[in-house]
Design an enzyme around this catalytic site. Structure first.
Site, PDB file in Angstrom:
ATOM      1  N   HIS A  17       0.795  -1.235   0.000  1.00 47.42           N
ATOM      2  CA  HIS A  17       0.000   0.000   0.000  1.00 47.42           C
ATOM      3  C   HIS A  17       0.831   1.292   0.000  1.00 47.42           C
ATOM      4  O   HIS A  17       0.617   2.177  -0.822  1.00 47.42           O
ATOM      5  CB  HIS A  17      -0.910   0.040   1.239  1.00 47.42           C
TER       6      HIS A  17
HETATM    7  C1  BDR Z   1      -2.007   0.695   5.830  1.00 51.77           C
HETATM    8  O1  BDR Z   1      -2.098   0.095   7.115  1.00 51.77           O
HETATM    9  C2  BDR Z   1      -0.832  -0.291   7.564  1.00 51.77           C
HETATM   10  O2  BDR Z   1      -0.890  -1.546   8.169  1.00 51.77           O
HETATM   11  C3  BDR Z   1       0.087  -0.233   6.361  1.00 51.77           C
HETATM   12  O3  BDR Z   1       1.404   0.094   6.734  1.00 51.77           O
HETATM   13  C4  BDR Z   1      -0.540   0.800   5.482  1.00 51.77           C
HETATM   14  O4  BDR Z   1      -0.052   2.088   5.795  1.00 51.77           O
HETATM   15  C5  BDR Z   1      -2.827  -0.137   4.844  1.00 51.77           C
HETATM   16  O5  BDR Z   1      -4.162  -0.164   5.235  1.00 51.77           O
END
Ligand code: BDR
Ligand code: CA
Length: 314
Positions: A242
């Protein structure tokens, strides 16, 4: 070419580590002014330790790391250790380094860094964790606004969630902070699950990274492998990375499609707490400062990541 100045606010976090690595690999186009940490994926101590070690490991020890908020504005912190492991970086252990975290509080340090930019210069904020630090920054130092060109964040979704049916982790963890940031009026790009969920790396990529002689590539390979073995990705062909989408968008906005939409964050105690409510009605009120990314050429993003991560000498 003039480099874009960026500040990364993060909670490393496997995909945060990829975002920082990608930024480090693209220093011909980006100047990383600094990194602040925020509690999210793991405790503030743990994510700060990861950021500190990561900068040295990635060959950017000159980039300052400053520790920010230890918990969300209103509620207690709930970590995502089940996704990122007890260290926050899966099973990966980074080498020790003499690099130190700056002694000042992260929000104060970020404010000073922005305010000390030369006349006429601005920076882009890249928040890839809960928005606690950025909300506190805006509330405490409103004068920093004029030094911010824009915000490109990972968080939210026009449709769906990953912690609840409608809540994406970064926004759900601290909705009140997110609402402060989304209503700030500063130009904001929301890289939400609609696009980040489609940008990932697969088992072949993990293998290629793991087989490399480069310690950095190996470490990144271990981190993707950890993701791919987790219950969330076991039956999927790739793991979403992400946070790296933010850096990618800054460098290649032409691979994305977005729409200026009014976005409100649900701060209620109901089941939609943390939802980014995207108002697609043309008659909606507000001046639409949020560009919500809705589509992406995911294969190009994937190729770009592998090209940068394997093509850098580290
Ligand atoms: C986001 O949540 C975190 O666990 C990840 O690092 C990312 O920023 C994705 O939903
Ligand atoms: Ca993150």
């Amino acid at each position: 070419m003039k480099k874009r100045k960026i500040w990364i606010d993060c909670d490393p976090g496997i995909d945060d580590a990829f975002a920082i690595s990608l930024a480090a690999a693209c220093q011909d186009q980006l100047e990383i002014l600094g990194i602040s940490t925020v509690a999210g994926n793991q405790s503030i101590e743990r994510v700060t330790e990861n950021a500190r070690k990561l900068t040295a490991f990635l060959g950017i020890p000159q980039v300052p790391v400053a520790q920010g908020s230890a918990c969300p504005l209103v509620r207690e912190m709930i970590s995502a250790a089940h996704v990122h492991g007890s260290t926050g970086l899966g099973d990966c252990s980074l080498p020790e380094t003499e690099k130190k975290v700056v002694s000042e509080n992260g929000i104060l340090y970020l404010a000073k860094a922005l305010l000390s930019l030369p006349e006429g210069e601005q920076a882009t904020l890249v928040p890839i964790g809960p928005l606690t630090n950025i909300a506190l920054l805006f509330r405490t130092f409103p004068e920093v606004r004029e030094k911010i060109e824009g915000i490109c964040l990972m968080g939210g979704a026009a449709v769906g969630g990953n912690v609840t049916a409608t809540g994406e982790f970064n926004i759900w963890e601290d909705p009140e902070a997110a609402q402060v940031v989304f209503s700030s009026g500063i130009p904001l790009v929301m890289c939400g699950l609609d696009v980040t969920g489609r940008c990932g790396l697969n088992r072949e990529h993990a293998k290629q990274l793991l087989e490399s002689k480069s310690p950095v590539q190996k470490a990144l390979g271990e981190m993707v492998s950890f993701y791919l073995k987790s219950p969330a990705y076991q039956n999927k062909s790739q793991a979403a990375i992400h946070d790296a989408v933010t850096i990618t968008y800054l460098l290649h906005p032409e691979w994305f499609e977005g729409r200026a939409i009014h976005v409100e964050v649900d701060c209620s105690e109901g089941k939609n707490r943390g939802m980014t409510v995207c108002d697609f009605r043309t008659s909606a009120e507000g001046d639409y400062p949020v560009t919500v990314l809705l589509d992406v050429e995911a294969e190009r993003v994937q190729e770009f990541w592998m090209e940068k991560l394997t093509g850098t000498r580290w």
